[in-house]
Every structure is written in structure tokens, then in C-alpha cells.
Write an enzyme that holds these catalytic residues in place. Structure first.
Site, PDB file in Angstrom:
ATOM      1  N   ALA A  15       0.807  -1.220   0.000  1.00  9.50           N
ATOM      2  CA  ALA A  15       0.000   0.000   0.000  1.00  9.50           C
ATOM      3  C   ALA A  15       0.841   1.272   0.000  1.00  9.50           C
ATOM      4  O   ALA A  15       0.308   2.364  -0.084  1.00  9.50           O
ATOM      5  CB  ALA A  15      -0.921   0.000   1.216  1.00  9.50           C
ATOM      6  N   ASN A  64       1.386  -3.317   8.126  1.00  6.32           N
ATOM      7  CA  ASN A  64       2.353  -4.021   7.268  1.00  6.32           C
ATOM      8  C   ASN A  64       3.261  -3.025   6.562  1.00  6.32           C
ATOM      9  O   ASN A  64       4.421  -3.311   6.283  1.00  6.32           O
ATOM     10  CB  ASN A  64       1.615  -4.896   6.258  1.00  6.32           C
ATOM     11  CG  ASN A  64       0.906  -6.039   6.951  1.00  6.32           C
ATOM     12  OD1 ASN A  64       1.521  -7.042   7.263  1.00  6.32           O
ATOM     13  ND2 ASN A  64      -0.373  -5.876   7.246  1.00  6.32           N
ATOM     14  N   HIS A 104      -0.628   7.227   3.953  1.00  3.30           N
ATOM     15  CA  HIS A 104       0.705   6.752   4.349  1.00  3.30           C
ATOM     16  C   HIS A 104       1.724   7.832   4.015  1.00  3.30           C
ATOM     17  O   HIS A 104       1.764   8.319   2.881  1.00  3.30           O
ATOM     18  CB  HIS A 104       1.061   5.475   3.577  1.00  3.30           C
ATOM     19  CG  HIS A 104       0.042   4.401   3.751  1.00  3.30           C
ATOM     20  ND1 HIS A 104      -0.090   3.689   4.915  1.00  3.30           N
ATOM     21  CD2 HIS A 104      -0.921   3.933   2.929  1.00  3.30           C
ATOM     22  CE1 HIS A 104      -1.081   2.831   4.804  1.00  3.30           C
ATOM     23  NE2 HIS A 104      -1.612   2.961   3.602  1.00  3.30           N
TER      24      HIS A 104
HETATM   25  N1  LIG Z   1       1.789  -4.859   2.685  1.00  6.33           N
HETATM   26  C1  LIG Z   1       0.736  -4.053   2.663  1.00  6.33           C
HETATM   27  O1  LIG Z   1       0.822  -2.887   2.268  1.00  6.33           O
HETATM   28  C2  LIG Z   1      -0.593  -4.556   3.121  1.00  6.33           C
HETATM   29  C3  LIG Z   1      -0.725  -5.825   3.636  1.00  6.33           C
HETATM   30  N2  LIG Z   1      -1.949  -6.304   4.021  1.00  6.33           N
HETATM   31  C4  LIG Z   1      -2.003  -7.688   4.539  1.00  6.33           C
HETATM   32  O2  LIG Z   1      -2.796  -8.441   3.664  1.00  6.33           O
HETATM   33  C5  LIG Z   1      -3.668  -9.266   4.417  1.00  6.33           C
HETATM   34  C6  LIG Z   1      -4.891  -9.579   3.595  1.00  6.33           C
HETATM   35  O3  LIG Z   1      -5.653  -8.403   3.409  1.00  6.33           O
HETATM   36  P1  LIG Z   1      -7.200  -8.486   3.063  1.00  6.33           P
HETATM   37  O4  LIG Z   1      -7.409  -9.274   1.817  1.00  6.33           O
HETATM   38  O5  LIG Z   1      -7.737  -7.117   3.120  1.00  6.33           O
HETATM   39  O6  LIG Z   1      -7.706  -9.330   4.315  1.00  6.33           O
HETATM   40  P2  LIG Z   1      -9.094 -10.055   4.557  1.00  6.33           P
HETATM   41  O7  LIG Z   1      -9.072 -10.428   6.003  1.00  6.33           O
HETATM   42  O8  LIG Z   1     -10.211  -9.254   4.025  1.00  6.33           O
HETATM   43  O9  LIG Z   1      -9.018 -11.372   3.652  1.00  6.33           O
HETATM   44  C7  LIG Z   1      -8.067 -12.352   3.923  1.00  6.33           C
HETATM   45  C8  LIG Z   1      -8.437 -13.593   3.122  1.00  6.33           C
HETATM   46  O10 LIG Z   1      -7.405 -14.555   3.295  1.00  6.33           O
HETATM   47  C9  LIG Z   1      -7.965 -15.792   3.710  1.00  6.33           C
HETATM   48  N3  LIG Z   1      -7.023 -16.468   4.591  1.00  6.33           N
HETATM   49  C10 LIG Z   1      -6.542 -16.024   5.765  1.00  6.33           C
HETATM   50  N4  LIG Z   1      -5.687 -16.921   6.288  1.00  6.33           N
HETATM   51  C11 LIG Z   1      -5.656 -17.973   5.418  1.00  6.33           C
HETATM   52  C12 LIG Z   1      -4.962 -19.205   5.402  1.00  6.33           C
HETATM   53  N5  LIG Z   1      -4.147 -19.554   6.408  1.00  6.33           N
HETATM   54  N6  LIG Z   1      -5.150 -20.046   4.358  1.00  6.33           N
HETATM   55  C13 LIG Z   1      -5.984 -19.697   3.342  1.00  6.33           C
HETATM   56  N7  LIG Z   1      -6.672 -18.537   3.305  1.00  6.33           N
HETATM   57  C14 LIG Z   1      -6.511 -17.676   4.336  1.00  6.33           C
HETATM   58  C15 LIG Z   1      -9.242 -15.399   4.434  1.00  6.33           C
HETATM   59  O11 LIG Z   1     -10.110 -16.480   4.393  1.00  6.33           O
HETATM   60  P3  LIG Z   1     -11.210 -16.710   5.549  1.00  6.33           P
HETATM   61  O12 LIG Z   1     -12.303 -15.783   5.207  1.00  6.33           O
HETATM   62  O13 LIG Z   1     -11.502 -18.165   5.395  1.00  6.33           O
HETATM   63  O14 LIG Z   1     -10.526 -16.371   6.847  1.00  6.33           O
HETATM   64  C16 LIG Z   1      -9.737 -14.230   3.581  1.00  6.33           C
HETATM   65  O15 LIG Z   1     -10.425 -14.682   2.449  1.00  6.33           O
HETATM   66  C17 LIG Z   1      -3.925  -8.465   5.694  1.00  6.33           C
HETATM   67  O16 LIG Z   1      -4.240  -9.303   6.790  1.00  6.33           O
HETATM   68  C18 LIG Z   1      -2.620  -7.774   5.931  1.00  6.33           C
HETATM   69  O17 LIG Z   1      -1.795  -8.565   6.778  1.00  6.33           O
HETATM   70  C19 LIG Z   1      -3.071  -5.545   3.889  1.00  6.33           C
HETATM   71  C20 LIG Z   1      -2.981  -4.275   3.401  1.00  6.33           C
HETATM   72  C21 LIG Z   1      -1.736  -3.667   3.007  1.00  6.33           C
HETATM   73  O1  LIG Z   2      -3.680  -1.047   3.115  1.00  7.85           O
HETATM   74  C1  LIG Z   2      -3.190  -0.143   3.783  1.00  7.85           C
HETATM   75  O2  LIG Z   2      -3.513   1.052   3.645  1.00  7.85           O
HETATM   76  C2  LIG Z   2      -2.091  -0.425   4.764  1.00  7.85           C
HETATM   77  C3  LIG Z   2      -2.299  -1.575   5.625  1.00  7.85           C
HETATM   78  O3  LIG Z   2      -3.391  -2.041   5.852  1.00  7.85           O
HETATM   79  C4  LIG Z   2      -1.114  -2.140   6.274  1.00  7.85           C
HETATM   80  O4  LIG Z   2      -0.054  -1.495   6.295  1.00  7.85           O
HETATM   81  O5  LIG Z   2      -1.223  -3.251   6.801  1.00  7.85           O
END
Ligand SMILES: NC(=O)C1=CN([C@@H]2O[C@H](COP(=O)(O)OP(=O)(O)OC[C@H]3O[C@@H](n4cnc5c(N)ncnc54)[C@H](OP(=O)(O)O)[C@@H]3O)[C@@H](O)[C@H]2O)C=CC1
Ligand SMILES: O=C([O-])CC(=O)C(=O)O
Length: 252
Positions: free
Chosen positions: A109, A175, A205
Site C-alpha cells: 500500500a 504491514n 501513508h
Molecule cells: N503490505 C501491505 O501494504 C498490506 C498488507 N496487508 C495484509 O494483507 C492481508 C490480507 O488483506 P485483506 O485481503 O484485506 O484481508 P481479509 O481479512 O479481508 O481477507 C483475507 C483472506 O485470506 C484468507 N485467509 C486467511 N488466512 C488464510 C490461510 N491460512 N489459508 C488460506 N486462506 C486464508 C481469508 O479467508 P477466511 O475468510 O476463510 O478467513 C480471507 O479470504 C492483511 O491481513 C494484511 O496482513 C493488507 C494491506 C496492506
Molecule cells: O492497506 C493499507 O492502507 C495499509 C495496511 O493495511 C497495512 O499497512 O497493513
């Protein structure tokens, strides 16, 4: 989404029982010429993917990261804050070396990670990260133990500290703090502030860098995902960029 030529084959690993939901999403969005949904990691890896992208959360990195890398497959991780656990990061690096694979961390992000990584080589003097989101993005997180999110009338800093602690305590929201820290080479040196702001609708951010080659600040206003206000749409597109680059002759 405006994606160029589709990928050849996409296999999605979901939790057992979530296969139908994933099939429906695949039917609605043509992301590849062919696709498969798997509910178990063994079946998923047996499909011999060229690259695996984690888009799931810290738990998925912990549960499956080593197996993917040790099997010789590059792993793109978006839940980068999981690497604030130094022991997990070391195990993933050992698995990557053993498998001849790479642990790939896209900007997610945030932006400016390329410039920060280059500036690091010139010597970093100061790196700060400020993450500002609307109160609803902090619901269900430990921010609720520090603030009454529904009663906020002005921007409020509820966390100030290291990137390591921020990434560990806010696994769905900080993250980016971990990404900035890893690019800067130090989880414990990047100063982080997290803010709940009732006056905004975007996830903002800001990274500020002073270094031996350049000083810069970068500010992104991410549009929140309609499916999850904690997550900016940028994060998904950043993973897509990484995957599409792998299918291109020119990488940018
Ligand atoms: N680097 C960056 O800038 C960012 C990183 N992130 C990271 O990305 C992650 C995902 O974001 P987002 O999609 O919005 O999150 P959501 O919680 O909306 O969706 C996560 C999905 O992953 C599935 N999931 C979770 N754990 C597992 C597993 N062990 N095996 C298989 N499927 C799994 C969930 O399934 P179920 O519904 O079955 O639980 C759900 O469908 C966040 O938790 C965060 O850590 C997010 C934003 C920015
Ligand atoms: O998606 C974003 O804006 C940032 C976020 O959630 C993260 O850093 O985990």
C-alpha cells in the site's frame, strides 16, 4: 481491474470449506486462462506453481511460507508485518536458501520503497512512517484499548514507537511500517506513528527520509477496499504488478 494479458494458470489455496466462495470469485473475474481452487497445501504445491503470492495474513505466512520456499518456489508476501518476528524471518530465509527460491516483498500500500532502498546504501539519517486511517479502519484492533473510536472528533495519535512493535500489534494495519523498516534495514530504528482520523476517508501513508544521497517525503492516499476498510486497493494491485512483471520481458 485493467490487467494486461491474463496469466496462464492460477491456483488459489483457501481454507477447507471456502472452495465454493473462491470458485465464484474466479468465475466473476477472469484473472487467468485456467484456474483451480485447492483446500490443502499439499495439493496446492503438487500443482508445481512458478510463483506463490500470499494475500491472506500473518497466519498464512507462518503456516505455509517455509514449505513454499523450501519447495523451490518464489514466495511473494503481502502480510509483510509477519517478518517482525525475527525468528520467522530467519526460518523463511533459510528455507529460501535451501530451496533456491526468493522471498519477495512488494511495496504493497506504500510507495517510494525503491528510493528508500537505494538511499539506504548512501547511509540513512532518519526514517519515519506515519499511518493515518479513518476510525472504522481501526475497529477490532488494539487501538480500541487505547481510544474510544466512535467518540473521536480530531486526529489522534494512539501509537508511537518502533516498526517492530507496530507490525506485531497491528497485523492488518501496519504491514507498511514493516515494509518501510525492511527497506531501511532496521525494524527497531524506523519511528512509527499510527493515527485515527475522523476527518478522512482514505488510508494515508507518509514516509519521510533523510539520507546521504537524498531527502524525500512520500504521501499516498489509498482508497480503501470496499471489502475491507483496513486495506487500501493499492495493496492488491501491488501484488498483481509483481506477478505480471514475472510474465513480462521488461520489468518495471
Ligand atoms: N503490505 C501491505 O501494504 C498490506 C498488507 N496487508 C495484509 O494483507 C492481508 C490480507 O488483506 P485483506 O485481503 O484485506 O484481508 P481479509 O481479512 O479481508 O481477507 C483475507 C483472506 O485470506 C484468507 N485467509 C486467511 N488466512 C488464510 C490461510 N491460512 N489459508 C488460506 N486462506 C486464508 C481469508 O479467508 P477466511 O475468510 O476463510 O478467513 C480471507 O479470504 C492483511 O491481513 C494484511 O496482513 C493488507 C494491506 C496492506
Ligand atoms: O492497506 C493499507 O492502507 C495499509 C495496511 O493495511 C497495512 O499497512 O497493513
Amino acid at each position: 481491474a485493467h490487467l494486461p494479458a491474463p496469466l496462464e494458470h492460477v491456483t488459489i489455496l483457501v481454507r477447507p470449506g471456502s472452495e465454493a466462495k473462491a470458485e465464484a470469485l474466479l468465475a466473476a473475474h477472469r484473472v487467468a486462462e485456467a484456474s483451480t481452487v485447492r483446500g490443502d497445501i499439499a495439493g496446492f504445491l503438487a500443482d508445481a506453481p512458478d510463483v506463490v503470492a500470499e494475500c491472506a495474513g500473518h497466519g498464512a505466512v507462518r503456516d505455509h511460507g517455509e514449505a513454499v520456499l523450501r519447495g523451490g518456489c518464489d514466495l511473494v508476501v503481502i502480510a509483510i508485518g509477519a517478518l517482525a518476528d525475527a525468528d520467522l524471518h530467519a526460518r523463511l530465509e533459510a528455507a529460501a536458501r535451501a530451496g533456491g527460491a526468493k522471498l519477495v516483498l512488494p511495496p504493497g500500500a506504500v510507495g517510494g520503497i525503491d528510493a528508500l532502498g537505494a538511499a539506504r546504501l548512501s547511509g540513512l539519517e532518519e526514517v519515519t512512517y506515519l499511518g493515518r486511517k479513518p476510525p472504522r479502519a481501526w475497529k477490532g484492533t488494539s487501538a480500541e484499548t487505547r481510544l474510544d473510536l466512535d467518540a473521536l472528533t480530531e486526529p489522534t495519535v494512539f501509537y508511537e514507537g518502533t516498526a517492530r512493535e507496530a507490525a506485531r500489534d497491528y497485523p492488518q494495519n501496519a504491514n507498511v511500517a514493516a515494509t518501510v523498516a525492511l527497506a531501511a534495514g532496521g525494524f527497531d530504528t524506523v519511528r512509527v506513528r499510527l493515527i485515527a482520523d475522523p476527518g478522512i476517508t482514505r488510508n494515508v501513508h507518509e514516509v519521510a527520509v533523510r539520507s546521504g544521497c537524498a531527502d524525500f517525503t512520500i504521501r499516498l492516499e489509498g482508497r480503501p477496499s470496499p471489502a475491507n476498510p483496513k486495506t487500501s486497493l493499492t495493496a492488491g494491485y501491488s501484488v498483481a504488478r509483481e506477478l505480471l512483471n514475472r510474465a513480462s520481458a521488461t520489468v518495471i
